[in-house]
Motif scaffolding. Sequence first.
Motif, PDB file in Angstrom:
ATOM      1  N   GLU A  46       0.501  -1.441  -0.409  1.00  0.00           N
ATOM      2  CA  GLU A  46      -0.107  -0.085  -0.059  1.00  0.00           C
ATOM      3  C   GLU A  46       0.930   1.643  -0.050  1.00  0.00           C
ATOM      4  O   GLU A  46       2.357   1.219   0.710  1.00  0.00           O
ATOM      5  N   GLN A 102      -2.751   3.576  -6.517  1.00  0.00           N
ATOM      6  CA  GLN A 102      -3.850   2.782  -6.262  1.00  0.00           C
ATOM      7  C   GLN A 102      -4.113   0.800  -6.393  1.00  0.00           C
ATOM      8  O   GLN A 102      -4.081   0.760  -7.457  1.00  0.00           O
ATOM      9  N   ASP A 159      -4.878  -0.079  -9.858  1.00  0.00           N
ATOM     10  CA  ASP A 159      -4.536   1.433 -11.354  1.00  0.00           C
ATOM     11  C   ASP A 159      -3.816   0.110 -12.283  1.00  0.00           C
ATOM     12  O   ASP A 159      -2.817  -0.991 -12.330  1.00  0.00           O
TER      13      ASP A 159
END
Length: 74
Positions: free
Chosen positions: A25, A60, A63
Motif C-alpha cells: 500500500e 491505488q 491502477d
Amino acid sequence: MEVKVKLFGDLREGRFKEEKTELEENSRVIDIINKHNLPLDKVAICMVNSCQAEFGQVLQNQDTVAFSPPVGGM
C-alpha cells in the motif's frame, strides 16, 4: 495491492509486455521501476490509468501503469 504494468518499445526487451504485480500500500510509480529493474534513463513516458504521471505518484489498487521509452520520428 495489485496493479497492471505495461511496457512499450525497448523496455519490453528481456521483460514482459503486460503483467500484474503486487505492491505494498502507498507504493509509488518509482517503486515499480525499481522492482522491475527498468533503466530510469530509458523511461521517457509514464502513464497511470491513461493519464500522464510523475515517478512520485502514489498508486491505488487496480491502477494500470504504462512505461514507454522516448519515441522517435522523422
